[in-house]
Design an enzyme around this catalytic site. Structure first.
Site, short mmCIF file in Angstrom:
data_model
loop_
_atom_site.label_atom_id
_atom_site.label_comp_id
_atom_site.label_asym_id
_atom_site.label_seq_id
_atom_site.Cartn_x
_atom_site.Cartn_y
_atom_site.Cartn_z
N CYS A 253 15.95 12.20 -8.69
CA CYS A 253 14.93 12.12 -9.86
C CYS A 253 14.95 13.26 -10.58
O CYS A 253 14.63 13.23 -11.55
CB CYS A 253 13.58 11.64 -9.35
SG CYS A 253 13.80 10.23 -8.22
N ASN B 99 11.49 2.80 -12.53
CA ASN B 99 12.03 4.32 -12.20
C ASN B 99 13.56 4.18 -12.36
O ASN B 99 14.06 3.53 -11.64
CB ASN B 99 11.60 4.59 -10.84
CG ASN B 99 11.97 6.10 -10.29
OD1 ASN B 99 12.67 6.61 -11.16
ND2 ASN B 99 11.47 6.45 -9.38
N HIS C 43 9.03 12.68 -15.39
CA HIS C 43 9.84 11.86 -14.61
C HIS C 43 9.04 10.67 -14.20
O HIS C 43 7.94 10.38 -13.97
CB HIS C 43 10.63 12.11 -13.30
CG HIS C 43 11.26 11.35 -12.55
ND1 HIS C 43 12.09 10.33 -12.91
CD2 HIS C 43 10.84 10.83 -11.09
CE1 HIS C 43 12.28 9.56 -11.83
NE2 HIS C 43 11.46 9.96 -10.84
O1 UT7 Z 1 11.19 8.79 -8.16
C1 UT7 Z 1 11.07 9.43 -6.77
C2 UT7 Z 1 9.77 9.82 -6.40
N1 UT7 Z 1 9.24 8.54 -5.98
C3 UT7 Z 1 7.94 8.72 -5.94
O2 UT7 Z 1 7.24 9.38 -6.37
C4 UT7 Z 1 7.07 7.45 -5.30
C5 UT7 Z 1 5.92 7.77 -4.74
N2 UT7 Z 1 5.17 6.71 -3.97
C6 UT7 Z 1 4.63 5.72 -4.77
O3 UT7 Z 1 4.71 5.46 -5.80
C7 UT7 Z 1 3.76 4.83 -3.76
O4 UT7 Z 1 3.88 5.09 -2.31
C8 UT7 Z 1 4.75 3.08 -4.01
C9 UT7 Z 1 4.14 2.26 -5.26
C10 UT7 Z 1 6.09 3.42 -3.41
C11 UT7 Z 1 3.93 2.29 -2.63
O5 UT7 Z 1 2.43 2.20 -3.04
P1 UT7 Z 1 1.55 2.49 -1.77
O6 UT7 Z 1 -0.08 2.29 -2.38
O7 UT7 Z 1 1.82 3.72 -1.32
O8 UT7 Z 1 1.72 1.46 -0.85
P2 UT7 Z 1 2.11 1.41 0.70
O9 UT7 Z 1 3.53 1.72 0.66
O10 UT7 Z 1 1.24 2.08 1.31
O11 UT7 Z 1 1.82 -0.07 1.14
C12 UT7 Z 1 0.65 -0.80 1.33
C13 UT7 Z 1 0.63 -2.21 1.53
C14 UT7 Z 1 1.56 -2.30 2.60
O12 UT7 Z 1 1.07 -3.52 3.47
P3 UT7 Z 1 0.16 -3.34 4.71
O13 UT7 Z 1 0.77 -2.80 5.57
O14 UT7 Z 1 -1.20 -2.50 4.22
O15 UT7 Z 1 -0.30 -4.66 4.92
C15 UT7 Z 1 2.85 -2.97 2.40
O16 UT7 Z 1 3.74 -3.61 3.06
O17 UT7 Z 1 1.33 -2.80 0.40
C16 UT7 Z 1 2.54 -3.76 0.74
N3 UT7 Z 1 3.54 -3.68 -0.07
C17 UT7 Z 1 3.89 -4.52 -0.99
N4 UT7 Z 1 2.86 -5.51 -1.33
C18 UT7 Z 1 3.39 -6.31 -2.23
C19 UT7 Z 1 4.48 -2.79 -0.27
N5 UT7 Z 1 5.23 -2.90 -1.41
C20 UT7 Z 1 4.83 -4.52 -1.67
C21 UT7 Z 1 5.36 -5.11 -2.91
N6 UT7 Z 1 4.51 -6.04 -3.09
N7 UT7 Z 1 6.13 -4.78 -3.52
#
Ligand code: UT7
Length: 335
Positions: free
Chosen positions: A115, A292, A262
């Site tokens: 990135c 992204n 970014h």
């Molecule tokens: O470009 C390089 C740098 N990258 C970044 O800066 C990305 C940084 N991170 C993020 O943007 C966020 O952490 C994400 C968008 C990737 C994820 O969001 P989050 O709020 O951190 O979600 P999470 O990974 O904690 O997941 C929460 C819940 C989980 O379910 P449970 O365990 O709470 O039941 C996941 O399984 O959301 C679920 N989940 C989804 N549900 C529906 C994960 N992905 C999805 C999805 N659709 N696509």
């Protein structure tokens, strides 16, 4: 010493639009979840029936940038190409672009900083120009993520975020004082390498090993991201890189005319915007439309902002990135 300024910008994204609802054919997800957590509404994914690849998209963006710089391919002295998704494991994509654009046998350097790839690439090109070694450098960021994402519920935490595309800039020698690239600051923290990584195939985990094992649980050949951990580091490092760039130039946050972060997550960009108390017109985001695009994200956003007339002569433009490695950094430009 010379300075370097951006004289041409271009971008290319595939025609194929994949909406959040389209993703539900492969995985359990929803438009609501994706928009709420990331701000993304749709992304472009290469249609495999087309000719597009990482290098092909990079070459398309580069042609536009060269033309807008008022130059021809023969005026370019060097290529810096950033990608984490090259067409081949080796050689890198820079040499493919040199060939696709039918350029003379100039040097081509590939940058592997995910990135932050475009920030690193711009900085490298800037040094070559400042020292007088080269006059015009093509700096490209391009990614084909869609070819390597896991299209299933297991991979949804990563797959819904990433999109394909390419952008390019021509960086040229300038003798205008106080204009062009004022500074670049680059950082890394390799102890977090595996928090956002694609582990195999690699020389540690080579293809025959993966194929022979034929393990359905093996996800090492898909990108892995510890999302919340990355998010927490991103907001801190983005801010540090911006402050560092401003301070190095004796500038304040109010001096910023345009911040191009970014495009990792709209929530990250909004956090940074709030922290620096910047009005909407001083931050450019397009993650809603493209997701992204990693090394391509800043240069696509910069090009769009410029095309929309949002960057004017003498504006202070700040570019900042954070991502896999971890790597992060900023570039401060007086346009
Ligand atoms: O470009 C390089 C740098 N990258 C970044 O800066 C990305 C940084 N991170 C993020 O943007 C966020 O952490 C994400 C968008 C990737 C994820 O969001 P989050 O709020 O951190 O979600 P999470 O990974 O904690 O997941 C929460 C819940 C989980 O379910 P449970 O365990 O709470 O039941 C996941 O399984 O959301 C679920 N989940 C989804 N549900 C529906 C994960 N992905 C999805 C999805 N659709 N696509």
């Amino acid at each position: 010493m010379y300075s370097s300024k951006i004289t041409g910008l271009g971008y290319y994204v595939p025609d194929n639009v994949v909406t959040n609802n389209d993703l539900t054919q492969w995985m359990e997800t929803s438009d609501e979840w994706i928009q709420e957590r990331t701000g993304i509404k749709e992304r472009r994914w290469i249609d495999p029936k087309t000719e597009d690849t990482t290098a092909v998209m990079g070459a398309k963006a580069a042609r536009i940038a060269i033309e807008r710089a008022g130059l021809t391919k023969d005026d370019i002295d060097f290529i810096v190409f950033a990608t984490l998704s090259p067409d081949m494991y080796f050689p890198g994509g820079g040499v493919q672009i040199q060939d696709m654009l039918d350029m003379p046998t100039i040097g081509a350097l590939d940058v592997r900083n995910q990135c932050s790839g475009f920030i690193y690439s711009l900085s490298v090109a800037d040094q070559f120009i400042k020292t007088g070694m080269y006059k015009n450098i093509l700096v490209i960021g391009a990614e084909n993520h869609s070819g390597g994402l896991e299209r299933s519920t297991r991979g949804r935490g990563v797959t819904v975020i990433f999109g394909d595309g390419a952008g390019a800039a021509v960086l040229s020698r300038s003798e205008e004082e106080g204009k062009g690239i004022l500074s670049s600051h680059l950082h890394s923290e390799g102890k977090h390498a595996e928090e956002l990584a694609l582990i195999g195939p690699s020389t540690n985990r080579w293809v025959p090993e993966i194929i022979e094992a034929n393990d359905p649980e093996d996800t090492s050949y898909f990108p892995h991201m510890n999302g919340q951990f990355v998010f927490k580091h991103a907001v801190v490092r983005f801010s540090e890189a911006i402050v560092e760039g401003l301070q190095a130039n004796g500038l304040e946050k109010d001096d910023i005319d345009m911040l191009i972060p970014h495009q990792a997550n709209l929530r990250i960009a909004q956090f940074i915007q709030k922290k620096f108390q910047l009005p909407n017109e001083k931050v450019y985001n397009n993650i809603m439309r493209y997701g992204n695009t990693t090394a391509a994200s800043i240069i696509i956003a910069l090009t769009e902002a410029w095309e929309e007339g949002k960057i004017k002569d003498n504006d202070l433009v700040v570019l900042a990135a954070f991502g896999s490695g971890f790597t992060w950094g900023s570039v401060v430009i007086r346009w």
